[in-house]
Design a protein around this motif. Structure first.
Motif, short mmCIF file in Angstrom:
data_model
loop_
_atom_site.label_atom_id
_atom_site.label_comp_id
_atom_site.label_asym_id
_atom_site.label_seq_id
_atom_site.Cartn_x
_atom_site.Cartn_y
_atom_site.Cartn_z
N LEU A 1 0.84 -1.19 0.00
CA LEU A 1 0.00 0.00 0.00
C LEU A 1 0.88 1.24 0.00
N THR A 2 0.67 2.12 -0.99
CA THR A 2 1.35 3.41 -1.02
C THR A 2 0.30 4.49 -1.23
N ASP A 3 0.73 5.74 -1.27
CA ASP A 3 -0.20 6.83 -1.53
C ASP A 3 -0.80 6.76 -2.93
N SER A 4 -0.10 6.06 -3.86
CA SER A 4 -0.56 6.04 -5.24
C SER A 4 -0.95 4.65 -5.77
N THR A 5 -0.73 3.60 -4.98
CA THR A 5 -1.07 2.25 -5.44
C THR A 5 -1.57 1.37 -4.31
N ILE A 6 -2.35 0.36 -4.70
CA ILE A 6 -2.74 -0.74 -3.81
C ILE A 6 -2.38 -2.02 -4.56
N THR A 7 -1.60 -2.90 -3.94
CA THR A 7 -1.25 -4.17 -4.55
C THR A 7 -2.03 -5.26 -3.84
N VAL A 8 -2.78 -6.05 -4.63
CA VAL A 8 -3.67 -7.08 -4.11
C VAL A 8 -3.26 -8.43 -4.70
N ALA A 9 -3.33 -9.49 -3.88
CA ALA A 9 -3.08 -10.84 -4.38
C ALA A 9 -4.40 -11.42 -4.88
N LYS A 10 -4.37 -11.90 -6.13
CA LYS A 10 -5.53 -12.60 -6.69
C LYS A 10 -4.99 -13.96 -7.14
N GLY A 11 -5.22 -14.96 -6.30
CA GLY A 11 -4.61 -16.26 -6.56
C GLY A 11 -3.11 -16.13 -6.44
N LYS A 12 -2.38 -16.55 -7.48
CA LYS A 12 -0.92 -16.44 -7.48
C LYS A 12 -0.44 -15.13 -8.10
N GLU A 13 -1.36 -14.33 -8.62
CA GLU A 13 -1.01 -13.08 -9.29
C GLU A 13 -1.05 -11.90 -8.33
N LYS A 14 -0.23 -10.90 -8.64
CA LYS A 14 -0.24 -9.63 -7.91
C LYS A 14 -0.84 -8.58 -8.82
N TRP A 15 -1.87 -7.90 -8.35
CA TRP A 15 -2.52 -6.85 -9.11
C TRP A 15 -2.19 -5.51 -8.46
N GLU A 16 -1.58 -4.61 -9.23
CA GLU A 16 -1.27 -3.27 -8.74
C GLU A 16 -2.27 -2.30 -9.36
N ILE A 17 -3.06 -1.67 -8.51
CA ILE A 17 -4.10 -0.74 -8.95
C ILE A 17 -3.72 0.66 -8.49
N GLY B 1 -13.65 1.82 5.31
CA GLY B 1 -13.01 0.90 6.24
C GLY B 1 -11.55 1.23 6.43
N ASP B 2 -10.88 0.37 7.22
CA ASP B 2 -9.47 0.57 7.59
C ASP B 2 -8.59 -0.14 6.56
N LEU B 3 -8.06 0.61 5.62
CA LEU B 3 -7.23 0.06 4.55
C LEU B 3 -5.80 -0.11 5.06
N GLN B 4 -5.35 -1.37 5.12
CA GLN B 4 -4.00 -1.66 5.58
C GLN B 4 -3.53 -2.98 4.99
N LYS B 5 -2.22 -3.25 5.06
CA LYS B 5 -1.67 -4.51 4.56
C LYS B 5 -2.36 -5.68 5.25
N GLY B 6 -2.68 -6.70 4.47
CA GLY B 6 -3.31 -7.89 5.02
C GLY B 6 -4.83 -7.86 5.01
N ALA B 7 -5.41 -6.67 4.88
CA ALA B 7 -6.88 -6.56 4.86
C ALA B 7 -7.41 -7.14 3.56
N LYS B 8 -8.53 -7.85 3.64
CA LYS B 8 -9.16 -8.36 2.42
C LYS B 8 -10.02 -7.24 1.86
N VAL B 9 -9.83 -6.93 0.59
CA VAL B 9 -10.53 -5.81 -0.04
C VAL B 9 -11.14 -6.25 -1.36
N THR B 10 -12.15 -5.53 -1.78
CA THR B 10 -12.67 -5.62 -3.14
C THR B 10 -12.49 -4.25 -3.75
N ILE B 11 -11.79 -4.19 -4.87
CA ILE B 11 -11.50 -2.92 -5.53
C ILE B 11 -12.29 -2.88 -6.84
#
Length: 89
Positions: free
Chosen positions: A36-52, A62-72
């Motif tokens: 998590l940065t000011d300009s990106t959120i990186t999420v694991a989808k299966g074995k892939e990493k998605w940078e949004i 909600g409380d956005l932090q590393k490890g939180a499960k999110v839907t973007i």
């Protein structure tokens, strides 16, 4: 006849209602936040990493932090298109 100010306000109202329709199709990705940065959120989808990408207009509930499960929800749009010419035989 309407004044120019009233016409401008009416146009702004119409655009604010119709603009999301022109924004394109929305997509979703769900998974745990890896980074998590000011300009990106990186999420694991299966074995892939998605940078949004995200910015100040990104709505967060909600409380956005590393490890939180999110839907973007996100959209995709072309930034640049280059047409390649066919090679001659």
């Amino acid at each position: 006849m309407k004044s120019p100010l009233k016409q401008a306000l009416a146009l702004v109202g119409v655009l604010s209602v119709t603009t999301p329709a022109f924004a394109g199709k929305t997509y979703q990705v769900t998974g745990p936040v890896l980074d998590l940065t000011d300009s990106t959120i990186t999420v694991a989808k299966g074995k892939e990493k998605w940078e949004i990408a995200r910015d100040a207009q990104t709505q967060t509930k909600g409380d956005l932090q590393k490890g939180a499960k999110v839907t973007i929800e996100y959209t995709m749009s072309a930034a640049k298109v280059e047409v390649k010419s066919e090679k001659t035989k």
